[in-house]
Motif scaffolding. Sequence first.
Motif, mmCIF file in Angstrom:
data_model
loop_
_atom_site.group_PDB
_atom_site.id
_atom_site.type_symbol
_atom_site.label_atom_id
_atom_site.label_comp_id
_atom_site.label_asym_id
_atom_site.label_seq_id
_atom_site.Cartn_x
_atom_site.Cartn_y
_atom_site.Cartn_z
ATOM 1 N N VAL A 1 0.976 -1.206 0.068
ATOM 2 C CA VAL A 1 -0.014 -0.084 0.116
ATOM 3 C C VAL A 1 0.707 1.276 0.124
ATOM 4 C CG1 VAL A 1 -0.122 -0.067 2.509
ATOM 5 C CG2 VAL A 1 -2.067 1.049 1.022
ATOM 6 N N LEU A 2 1.925 1.164 0.429
ATOM 7 C CA LEU A 2 3.145 2.369 0.721
ATOM 8 C C LEU A 2 3.549 2.669 -1.049
ATOM 9 C CD1 LEU A 2 4.474 2.160 4.012
ATOM 10 C CD2 LEU A 2 2.864 3.782 3.204
ATOM 11 N N THR A 3 3.438 1.703 -1.867
ATOM 12 C CA THR A 3 3.890 2.035 -3.081
ATOM 13 C C THR A 3 2.764 2.643 -4.265
ATOM 14 O OG1 THR A 3 3.172 -0.135 -3.944
ATOM 15 C CG2 THR A 3 5.383 0.011 -2.772
ATOM 16 N N LYS A 4 1.661 3.146 -3.486
ATOM 17 C CA LYS A 4 0.457 3.284 -4.228
ATOM 18 C C LYS A 4 -0.030 4.891 -3.922
ATOM 19 C CE LYS A 4 -1.160 -1.401 -4.473
ATOM 20 N NZ LYS A 4 -1.940 -2.371 -4.234
ATOM 21 N N PRO A 5 0.692 5.966 -4.282
ATOM 22 C CA PRO A 5 0.480 7.343 -4.030
ATOM 23 C C PRO A 5 -0.875 7.934 -4.621
ATOM 24 C CG PRO A 5 1.928 7.041 -5.770
ATOM 25 C CD PRO A 5 1.736 5.755 -5.307
ATOM 26 N N ILE A 6 -1.682 8.475 -3.748
ATOM 27 C CA ILE A 6 -2.946 8.977 -4.120
ATOM 28 C C ILE A 6 -2.482 10.352 -4.872
ATOM 29 C CG2 ILE A 6 -5.160 10.159 -2.973
ATOM 30 C CD1 ILE A 6 -4.690 8.378 -0.752
ATOM 31 N N PRO A 7 -3.287 10.664 -5.917
ATOM 32 C CA PRO A 7 -2.846 11.904 -6.695
ATOM 33 C C PRO A 7 -2.989 13.024 -5.887
ATOM 34 C CG PRO A 7 -4.470 10.490 -7.932
ATOM 35 C CD PRO A 7 -4.292 9.891 -6.505
ATOM 36 N N THR A 8 -2.027 13.961 -6.152
ATOM 37 C CA THR A 8 -1.657 15.067 -5.161
ATOM 38 C C THR A 8 -2.676 16.035 -4.957
ATOM 39 O OG1 THR A 8 0.779 15.215 -6.002
ATOM 40 C CG2 THR A 8 -0.130 16.987 -4.701
ATOM 41 N N ASP A 9 -3.610 16.356 -5.682
ATOM 42 C CA ASP A 9 -4.994 17.263 -5.494
ATOM 43 C C ASP A 9 -6.098 16.556 -4.344
ATOM 44 O OD1 ASP A 9 -3.872 19.246 -7.154
ATOM 45 O OD2 ASP A 9 -4.802 18.941 -8.985
ATOM 46 N N LEU A 10 -5.891 15.257 -4.986
ATOM 47 C CA LEU A 10 -6.811 14.463 -4.078
ATOM 48 C C LEU A 10 -6.275 14.304 -2.738
ATOM 49 C CD1 LEU A 10 -9.414 12.870 -3.772
ATOM 50 C CD2 LEU A 10 -8.378 10.822 -4.872
ATOM 51 N N TYR A 11 -5.179 14.013 -2.784
ATOM 52 C CA TYR A 11 -4.454 14.035 -1.235
ATOM 53 C C TYR A 11 -4.566 15.191 -0.681
ATOM 54 C CZ TYR A 11 -1.209 12.337 2.462
ATOM 55 O OH TYR A 11 -0.728 11.943 3.622
ATOM 56 N N ARG A 12 -4.312 16.412 -1.057
ATOM 57 C CA ARG A 12 -4.686 17.745 -0.292
ATOM 58 C C ARG A 12 -6.032 17.571 -0.134
ATOM 59 N NH1 ARG A 12 -1.523 22.293 -0.974
ATOM 60 N NH2 ARG A 12 -0.774 21.266 -2.823
ATOM 61 N N ALA A 13 -7.187 17.403 -0.923
ATOM 62 C CA ALA A 13 -8.437 17.425 -0.622
ATOM 63 C C ALA A 13 -8.771 16.428 0.789
ATOM 64 C CB ALA A 13 -9.132 17.068 -1.739
ATOM 65 N N ILE A 14 -8.023 15.515 0.829
ATOM 66 C CA ILE A 14 -8.114 14.375 1.699
ATOM 67 C C ILE A 14 -7.692 14.936 3.093
ATOM 68 C CG2 ILE A 14 -7.528 12.187 2.835
ATOM 69 C CD1 ILE A 14 -7.730 11.040 -0.215
ATOM 70 N N ARG A 15 -6.706 15.701 3.050
ATOM 71 C CA ARG A 15 -5.974 16.393 4.236
ATOM 72 C C ARG A 15 -6.777 17.385 4.803
ATOM 73 N NH1 ARG A 15 -4.032 12.435 4.385
ATOM 74 N NH2 ARG A 15 -5.466 12.558 6.080
ATOM 75 N N ASP A 16 -7.577 18.001 3.884
ATOM 76 C CA ASP A 16 -8.401 19.316 4.411
ATOM 77 C C ASP A 16 -9.684 18.806 4.892
ATOM 78 O OD1 ASP A 16 -6.575 21.320 3.539
ATOM 79 O OD2 ASP A 16 -7.628 21.383 1.573
ATOM 80 N N SER A 17 -9.942 17.325 4.954
ATOM 81 C CA SER A 17 -11.309 17.075 5.275
ATOM 82 C C SER A 17 -11.034 15.570 6.302
ATOM 83 C CB SER A 17 -12.141 16.659 3.957
ATOM 84 O OG SER A 17 -11.481 15.800 3.170
ATOM 85 N N GLN A 18 -10.232 15.169 6.169
ATOM 86 C CA GLN A 18 -9.755 14.102 7.132
ATOM 87 C C GLN A 18 -8.508 14.452 7.998
ATOM 88 O OE1 GLN A 18 -7.980 10.539 5.712
ATOM 89 N NE2 GLN A 18 -9.023 9.227 7.221
ATOM 90 N N LEU A 19 -8.829 15.090 9.157
ATOM 91 C CA LEU A 19 -7.959 15.922 9.830
ATOM 92 C C LEU A 19 -7.102 14.889 11.028
ATOM 93 C CD1 LEU A 19 -9.978 19.156 10.728
ATOM 94 C CD2 LEU A 19 -8.661 18.732 8.821
ATOM 95 N N ILE A 20 -5.976 14.712 10.402
ATOM 96 C CA ILE A 20 -5.287 13.828 11.290
ATOM 97 C C ILE A 20 -3.701 14.090 10.939
ATOM 98 C CG2 ILE A 20 -5.188 11.905 9.554
ATOM 99 C CD1 ILE A 20 -5.240 9.816 12.061
ATOM 100 N N GLY A 21 -2.780 13.891 11.672
ATOM 101 C CA GLY A 21 -1.455 14.116 11.549
ATOM 102 C C GLY A 21 -0.645 13.641 12.603
ATOM 103 N N MET A 22 0.776 13.949 12.709
ATOM 104 C CA MET A 22 1.677 13.866 13.638
ATOM 105 C C MET A 22 2.324 15.001 14.161
ATOM 106 S SD MET A 22 4.654 11.077 13.726
ATOM 107 C CE MET A 22 6.234 11.634 14.841
ATOM 108 N N SER A 23 2.191 15.419 15.452
ATOM 109 C CA SER A 23 2.655 16.537 15.756
ATOM 110 C C SER A 23 4.271 16.467 16.257
ATOM 111 C CB SER A 23 1.800 17.195 16.908
ATOM 112 O OG SER A 23 1.539 16.430 17.950
ATOM 113 N N GLY A 24 4.479 15.442 16.888
ATOM 114 C CA GLY A 24 5.928 15.058 17.515
ATOM 115 C C GLY A 24 5.912 13.960 18.203
ATOM 116 N N TYR A 25 6.624 13.985 19.326
ATOM 117 C CA TYR A 25 6.883 12.761 20.447
ATOM 118 C C TYR A 25 6.548 13.134 21.535
ATOM 119 C CZ TYR A 25 9.102 10.692 16.130
ATOM 120 O OH TYR A 25 9.439 10.046 14.948
ATOM 121 N N SER A 26 6.396 11.966 22.434
ATOM 122 C CA SER A 26 6.050 12.422 23.825
ATOM 123 C C SER A 26 7.540 12.060 24.603
ATOM 124 C CB SER A 26 5.044 11.214 24.486
ATOM 125 O OG SER A 26 6.180 9.876 24.491
#
Length: 336
Positions: free
Chosen positions: A72-97
């Motif tokens: 699955v890590l060899t299957k990129p999502i198209p950039t524009d679609l990935y940007r739209a996903i990031r705007d509507s599926q709010l998740i990310g990594m902010s750092g480490y404990s």
Amino acid sequence: MGVTNQQAVKQFQSLLEEMDESMKKTFQNLHQNYPTETLVRFLKARDWNVSKAYKMLVDCLQWRIQNEIDTVLTKPIPTDLYRAIRDSQLIGMSGYSKQGLPVIAVGVGLSTFDKATDKYYVQSHIQMNEYRDCVILPSATKKHGRYIGTCVKVLDMTGLKLSALNQLKLLTAISTIDDLNYPEKTDTYYIVNAPYIFSACWKVVKPLLQERTRRKVQVLQGCGREELLKIMDYASLPHFCRKESSRSSLHSQEGNTENCYSLKHAFHQQLYNYVKQQAVIMESILPIKQGSFQVNFPEPDPDDANIARTIEIEFQKFDNQNGLANSPTGVIVNGN
């Protein structure tokens, strides 16, 4: 581990010999050189019942093979679609404990899941899981010189409202994928910016959760900044926890690289570039199958389905009482 638990691990290890070669191969991709720790995760998820844990692992490996999760890590999502996903599926990594665990931020209340089809949201979520397990956690383990196999999650409930019910099916599917195939990967869930509707739902849902899950959930006052600073440095705080008057989980400026949801954030840049690089490597070895990634949605556990239905009922109660529009925010849930 106690003697009984050690015996369970040994019994589990002996059962692995019954697997065929394809399952053994995908198990190697799953455990990332930590087979015993991986078996312990599955045992914990099934209360140390060896036969149930083995079935869970076999089902997981079959799911990985059938849905080609190892690639699955060899299957990129198209950039524009990935940007739209990031705007509507709010998740990310902010750092480490301070203990070296990745800090994953999730904008539960403001995620809309309305800019792509479900399969792309699921693909993105699985890619994050795999990137965490194949890149982030091994890197943290190497840095600290000890095994690090879990993360902490900070769930922002800002903006939670009745419309969230529209995405309950998708959220249940994603949750089920995590429960069945990535068990015991989260050390603690910290709930912040909890509105009144969450408080009421939590009181009803909490008794339905398994004890090990209840122990992992901590509902913090307000944005949770002071409590979270006990376990992480300020630089690792999610952006919505940095101010007591947290306004929004959405990035207000396009270039705000402090917002870990944004495509411009270092985490998403590194993840997306990694997937593109892996795609190039894979393409040089063998042709990549055409067509979009498609994963089978597993059937939710009856207990999970009951929880989802309970949440739906509670939300509808508040809608009927017209209690959403004027609900106070920042209510403390003490779990009593």
